[in-house]
Design an enzyme around this catalytic site. Structure first.
Site, PDB file in Angstrom:
ATOM      1  N   SER A  63       0.826  -1.213   0.000  1.00  0.00           N
ATOM      2  CA  SER A  63       0.000   0.000   0.000  1.00  0.00           C
ATOM      3  C   SER A  63       0.859   1.260   0.000  1.00  0.00           C
ATOM      4  O   SER A  63       1.999   1.258   0.453  1.00  0.00           O
ATOM      5  CB  SER A  63      -0.911   0.039   1.227  1.00  0.00           C
ATOM      6  OG  SER A  63      -1.714  -1.114   1.284  1.00  0.00           O
TER       7      SER A  63
HETATM    8  N1  SAH Z   1      -0.069  -5.499   3.980  1.00  0.00           N
HETATM    9  C1  SAH Z   1       0.731  -5.787   2.802  1.00  0.00           C
HETATM   10  C2  SAH Z   1       0.044  -5.453   1.500  1.00  0.00           C
HETATM   11  C3  SAH Z   1      -1.037  -6.388   1.247  1.00  0.00           C
HETATM   12  S1  SAH Z   1      -1.622  -6.570  -0.406  1.00  0.00           S
HETATM   13  C4  SAH Z   1       2.071  -5.099   2.846  1.00  0.00           C
HETATM   14  O1  SAH Z   1       2.330  -4.336   3.788  1.00  0.00           O
HETATM   15  O2  SAH Z   1       2.876  -5.335   1.952  1.00  0.00           O
HETATM   16  C5  SAH Z   1      -2.948  -7.653   0.017  1.00  0.00           C
HETATM   17  C6  SAH Z   1      -2.515  -9.048   0.364  1.00  0.00           C
HETATM   18  O3  SAH Z   1      -3.654  -9.747   0.832  1.00  0.00           O
HETATM   19  C7  SAH Z   1      -1.994  -9.834  -0.834  1.00  0.00           C
HETATM   20  O4  SAH Z   1      -0.717 -10.315  -0.553  1.00  0.00           O
HETATM   21  C8  SAH Z   1      -3.017 -10.967  -0.986  1.00  0.00           C
HETATM   22  O5  SAH Z   1      -2.446 -12.177  -1.423  1.00  0.00           O
HETATM   23  C9  SAH Z   1      -3.533 -11.083   0.432  1.00  0.00           C
HETATM   24  N2  SAH Z   1      -4.836 -11.715   0.590  1.00  0.00           N
HETATM   25  C10 SAH Z   1      -5.945 -11.601  -0.184  1.00  0.00           C
HETATM   26  N3  SAH Z   1      -6.952 -12.344   0.322  1.00  0.00           N
HETATM   27  C11 SAH Z   1      -6.460 -12.944   1.444  1.00  0.00           C
HETATM   28  C12 SAH Z   1      -7.028 -13.840   2.411  1.00  0.00           C
HETATM   29  N4  SAH Z   1      -8.282 -14.287   2.345  1.00  0.00           N
HETATM   30  N5  SAH Z   1      -6.239 -14.237   3.430  1.00  0.00           N
HETATM   31  C13 SAH Z   1      -4.951 -13.820   3.519  1.00  0.00           C
HETATM   32  N6  SAH Z   1      -4.372 -12.984   2.644  1.00  0.00           N
HETATM   33  C14 SAH Z   1      -5.124 -12.548   1.616  1.00  0.00           C
END
Ligand code: SAH
Length: 215
Positions: A63
């Site tokens: 993000s």
């Molecule tokens: N917080 C992260 C950015 C996240 S991007 C950072 O600081 O880099 C969103 C993430 O959520 C992605 O890696 C995606 O694979 C994950 N995601 C999506 N659905 C999910 C679920 N049901 N459980 C766990 N992770 C999930």
């Protein structure tokens, strides 16, 4: 010549965070100290402090710094708090929470991202983060209840298991939206006694939350 990361971070804090109204000194200090360029691929390191999300592989993104700061500030994380994050991604948000003194439980559905984040955090000597590969919309029942919950991917609803796993007096911040890639950043508070209150913060655009209680 590329500016050194410390100066880039100082500029990021001043121009992207303080100027837009992030006031929590602890959040500013942690984000001002954390080497965000180590959470992106080397080819993107020169853009690590820019005012936008960046790709982290597997079609996912880290993000924008302002959104990380706003969500973290909204959570009110105290040292020792038990915090659940859904969507580990690069591990950056988890490292910000750990920097605030939280005991962090973070769930990532994609095995490759999960493994990479785990390695990266250990490589940075950050040990207060538990990383699990699973569908985070189901929460982390064996570690519940949590004082704080943060979801960094956008789904159509507030996942019911996460509300159940939030302790009384707890706060949860997550993007919620009936359409993909367009959500409202939402605060869910569980009052002492168990009443649940919901308020809307601002429009955001996150990658999909994919799972039983997601898309
Ligand atoms: N917080 C992260 C950015 C996240 S991007 C950072 O600081 O880099 C969103 C993430 O959520 C992605 O890696 C995606 O694979 C994950 N995601 C999506 N659905 C999910 C679920 N049901 N459980 C766990 N992770 C999930």
């Amino acid at each position: 010549m590329r500016m050194d990361p410390r100066r880039q971070r100082e500029r990021m804090v001043a121009e992207q965070l303080v100027r837009r109204g992030i006031t929590d000194e602890r959040v500013l200090s942690v984000m001002g100290g954390l080497p965000r360029h180590l959470f992106v691929e080397e080819a993107l390191a020169s853009r690590a402090y820019s005012d936008c999300p960046l790709p982290i592989g597997q079609g996912q993104t880290i993000s924008q710094p302002y959104v990380v700061a706003l969500m973290t500030q909204t959570l009110h994380v105290q040292p020792g708090a038990k915090v659940l994050e859904i969507g580990t991604g690069s591990g950056y948000q988890a490292a910000v929470l750990a920097g605030l003194g939280a005991d962090v439980y973070t769930v990532e559905r994609m095995p490759a991202l999960c493994a990479h984040a785990r390695e990266r955090l250990i490589g940075m000597n950050i040990y207060s983060i538990h990383v699990k590969q699973d569908d985070g919309t189901l929460g982390w029942p064996s570690a519940a209840p949590f004082d704080r919950i943060i979801v960094t991917a956008g789904g159509p609803e507030v996942p019911a298991p996460l509300v159940d796993q939030l302790g009384e007096g707890g706060r949860m911040v997550l993007p919620v939206g009936a359409e993909r890639r367009s959500q409202c950043l939402t605060l869910v508070e569980k009052m002492p006694g168990g009443e649940v209150r919901r308020s809307e913060i601002c429009p955001v655009a996150f990658v999909d939350l994919v799972g039983v209680h997601g898309w």
